[in-house]
Write an enzyme that holds these catalytic residues in place. Structure first.
Site, PDB file in Angstrom:
ATOM      1  N   ASN A  89     -24.061  -9.535  -5.429  1.00 19.94           N
ATOM      2  CA  ASN A  89     -23.241 -10.149  -6.478  1.00 19.94           C
ATOM      3  C   ASN A  89     -22.384  -9.035  -7.075  1.00 19.94           C
ATOM      4  O   ASN A  89     -22.862  -8.235  -7.882  1.00 19.94           O
ATOM      5  CB  ASN A  89     -24.156 -10.784  -7.532  1.00 19.94           C
ATOM      6  CG  ASN A  89     -23.375 -11.486  -8.625  1.00 19.94           C
ATOM      7  OD1 ASN A  89     -22.140 -11.377  -8.694  1.00 19.94           O
ATOM      8  ND2 ASN A  89     -24.072 -12.207  -9.481  1.00 19.94           N
ATOM      9  N   HIS A 126     -21.225 -22.600 -11.878  1.00 25.23           N
ATOM     10  CA  HIS A 126     -22.704 -22.635 -11.832  1.00 25.23           C
ATOM     11  C   HIS A 126     -23.190 -23.570 -10.729  1.00 25.23           C
ATOM     12  O   HIS A 126     -24.330 -24.059 -10.781  1.00 25.23           O
ATOM     13  CB  HIS A 126     -23.324 -23.162 -13.150  1.00 25.23           C
ATOM     14  CG  HIS A 126     -23.187 -22.275 -14.336  1.00 25.23           C
ATOM     15  ND1 HIS A 126     -23.016 -22.770 -15.609  1.00 25.23           N
ATOM     16  CD2 HIS A 126     -23.205 -20.931 -14.463  1.00 25.23           C
ATOM     17  CE1 HIS A 126     -22.941 -21.765 -16.466  1.00 25.23           C
ATOM     18  NE2 HIS A 126     -23.037 -20.633 -15.780  1.00 25.23           N
ATOM     19  N   GLU A 132     -30.613 -18.201  -8.562  1.00 23.92           N
ATOM     20  CA  GLU A 132     -29.369 -18.236  -7.786  1.00 23.92           C
ATOM     21  C   GLU A 132     -29.410 -17.290  -6.593  1.00 23.92           C
ATOM     22  O   GLU A 132     -28.869 -17.603  -5.537  1.00 23.92           O
ATOM     23  CB  GLU A 132     -28.182 -17.918  -8.713  1.00 23.92           C
ATOM     24  CG  GLU A 132     -27.863 -19.121  -9.596  1.00 23.92           C
ATOM     25  CD  GLU A 132     -26.926 -18.808 -10.746  1.00 23.92           C
ATOM     26  OE1 GLU A 132     -27.387 -18.191 -11.718  1.00 23.92           O
ATOM     27  OE2 GLU A 132     -25.751 -19.187 -10.669  1.00 23.92           O
ATOM     28  N   ARG A 135     -18.441 -18.610 -25.884  1.00 23.03           N
ATOM     29  CA  ARG A 135     -17.299 -19.482 -25.574  1.00 23.03           C
ATOM     30  C   ARG A 135     -17.326 -20.736 -26.446  1.00 23.03           C
ATOM     31  O   ARG A 135     -18.392 -21.297 -26.698  1.00 23.03           O
ATOM     32  CB  ARG A 135     -17.335 -19.916 -24.105  1.00 23.03           C
ATOM     33  CG  ARG A 135     -17.178 -18.782 -23.117  1.00 23.03           C
ATOM     34  CD  ARG A 135     -17.017 -19.352 -21.695  1.00 23.03           C
ATOM     35  NE  ARG A 135     -17.030 -18.297 -20.708  1.00 23.03           N
ATOM     36  CZ  ARG A 135     -17.938 -18.182 -19.740  1.00 23.03           C
ATOM     37  NH1 ARG A 135     -18.903 -19.077 -19.615  1.00 23.03           N
ATOM     38  NH2 ARG A 135     -17.867 -17.189 -18.873  1.00 23.03           N
ATOM     39  N   ARG A 189     -22.353 -13.851  -3.595  1.00 23.23           N
ATOM     40  CA  ARG A 189     -21.980 -14.816  -4.633  1.00 23.23           C
ATOM     41  C   ARG A 189     -20.473 -14.692  -4.838  1.00 23.23           C
ATOM     42  O   ARG A 189     -19.961 -13.612  -5.156  1.00 23.23           O
ATOM     43  CB  ARG A 189     -22.705 -14.517  -5.939  1.00 23.23           C
ATOM     44  CG  ARG A 189     -22.315 -15.524  -6.978  1.00 23.23           C
ATOM     45  CD  ARG A 189     -22.654 -15.126  -8.360  1.00 23.23           C
ATOM     46  NE  ARG A 189     -22.161 -16.159  -9.261  1.00 23.23           N
ATOM     47  CZ  ARG A 189     -21.816 -15.935 -10.505  1.00 23.23           C
ATOM     48  NH1 ARG A 189     -21.915 -14.726 -11.011  1.00 23.23           N
ATOM     49  NH2 ARG A 189     -21.376 -16.910 -11.253  1.00 23.23           N
TER      50      ARG A 189
END
Ligand code: AMP
Length: 403
Positions: free
Chosen positions: A7, A181, A387, A242, A92
């Site tokens: 990643n 996601h 993940e 956010r 990823r």
């Protein structure tokens, strides 16, 4: 099958090495951080319990992959006798636009698509591509597979993914909702069906990925029908930093009032808003917000209520979208660990089928588990997301199918 998962971000490269055939064992994992800035260091641990954190001479992603490869075969810390034991590398990748709807072998054409998405994902795709090229240079001949955050959401229909702005913005500039996601939403929806014992194809599932970034997906028969993030990860839920959904006129109004630039607004909405902006205690971590609220901080109390209420609104919307619900899934940092948050989201929803068991909800565990009462019409599950493992499994599946 030994699979290395990479990643690659703006200043870090994370890695996990899996032995898939040996019960999906993690042989080694870690990260190199602060790449290209002062204080570059590596954290490393292996399945024998050995670990270290130390400075490393790394200036770019290729150096990073070189150092990772060296430690994987190191006399003291190594877990492989030879790098040729690595069968595949899974990457990823954040954005694949509409062109990528499943994991792919990273051929020249696939890498061109990763490059095409730079304008839609300027903070991620360029670094993801640098990670791929680094692996090609350091581990030549090992197949590289891309697993895209947007891919799972490719099944959304036009009436779901279009914004109601003139159509040419979609056709000319690819402006639409993509969702993110995806690897996590797909992984936990499959795991939830397997745990529940019913076929995924018969189930309507809502997956709530509630971490520092947060999103909800509506999944029918294993396919994503809707998700809360949009063109970028800014849409949808309130997150750590956010804002999530807001009236677009708010942005225009702040610009008119302050003369702030698009870049400054981007920072305001992505880095200074969410529970950080509402809580006002300088932290975006829900643990800190919960602690402050517990001591009577009203702003933090409101931030928690806002966070939970937004999730609840999306759950309601997605029940309508799916025409009912069989399983609700909580996952990611806050979804897996905060019983207070889960209880807040589901407060007062017994009447529409969510019978949360307070005892099961309050028990801590890192295992997949049901937290609903046995007679709850809708099953409520906590499913730890993973993940990295999902990327390793997708990579293995793709290569086995090709063989
Ligand atoms: P993630 O992005 O999935 O790694 O999730 C990280 C976030 O999960 C943290 O920033 C916290 O806001 C939240 N989190 C983790 N553990 C807890 C906990 N025990 N209670 C509340 N929130 C938590």
């Amino acid at each position: 099958m030994i699979v290395l998962v990479i990643n690659a971000g703006s200043s870090s490269v994370k890695f996990t090495l899996f032995d898939i055939d040996n019960n999906k064992q993690v042989l080694a994992n870690g990260l190199i951080e602060r790449i290209g800035i002062e204080g570059t260091s590596m954290k490393y641990s292996n399945h024998k319990g050995e670990k270290f954190q130390q400075p490393v001479p790394v200036k770019n992603p290729t150096d990073a992959v070189k150092v990772i490869a060296e430690y994987l075969v190191d006399a003291k810390y190594g877990v492989l006798s030879n790098l040729s034991a690595i069968n595949a590398i899974g990457h990823r990748i954040v954005h694949g636009m509409e062109k990528i709807s499943k994991p792919v072998l990273l051929t020249k054409e696939a890498k061109d698509i990763v490059r095409e998405c730079f304008s839609l994902s300027p903070l991620h795709n360029p670094h993801n591509l640098a990670g791929i090229e680094a692996c090609e240079a350091v581990l030549p001949g090992v197949p590289n597979v891309g697993v895209f955050d947007t891919a799972f959401h490719a099944t959304m229909q036009p009436h779901v993914y279009l914004y109601a702005i003139p159509y040419k913005w979609y056709t000319d500039e690819h402006i639409r909702r993509y969702g993110f996601h995806g690897t996590s939403h797909e992984y936990v929806s499959k795991a939830a069906a397997a745990f529940d014992g019913r076929p995924l194809k018969d189930l309507r599932i809502i997956t709530c990925h509630l971490g520092n970034g947060a999103s909800v997906s509506a999944v029918k028969g294993g396919e994503c029908q809707d998700t809360s993030m949009g063109l970028t990860p800014l849409e949808g839920l309130i997150m750590g930093t956010r804002s999530g959904d807001l009236d677009p006129a708010v942005v225009l109004h702040i610009m008119k009032l302050t003369g702030k630039s698009p870049q400054e607004l981007d920072t305001l909405l992505n880095k200074e808003s969410g529970v950080l902006g509402i809580g006002g205690i300088g932290s975006s971590d829900l643990r800190d917000i919960e602690e402050a609220a517990g001591k009577g901080n009203k702003q933090c109390e409101t931030a928690l209520k806002m966070f939970a209420y937004r999730v609840r609104k999306y759950i309601g919307a997605y029940i309508a979208s799916l025409g009912g619900l069989d399983i609700l899934v909580f996952t990611a940092g806050a979804g897996e660990n905060s019983s207070t948050l889960r209880a807040g989201i589901l407060e007062g929803l017994e009447g529409i089928g969510f019978k949360l068991c307070p005892k099961k909800n309050s028990e801590r565990s890192s295992e997949i588990r049901a937290i609903s009462k046995d007679d709850s019409p809708i099953k409520i599950l906590v499913v730890p997301t993973n993940e990295e493992l999902a990327i390793a499994e997708f990579t293995t599946e793709l290569l086995k199918n090709k063989a």
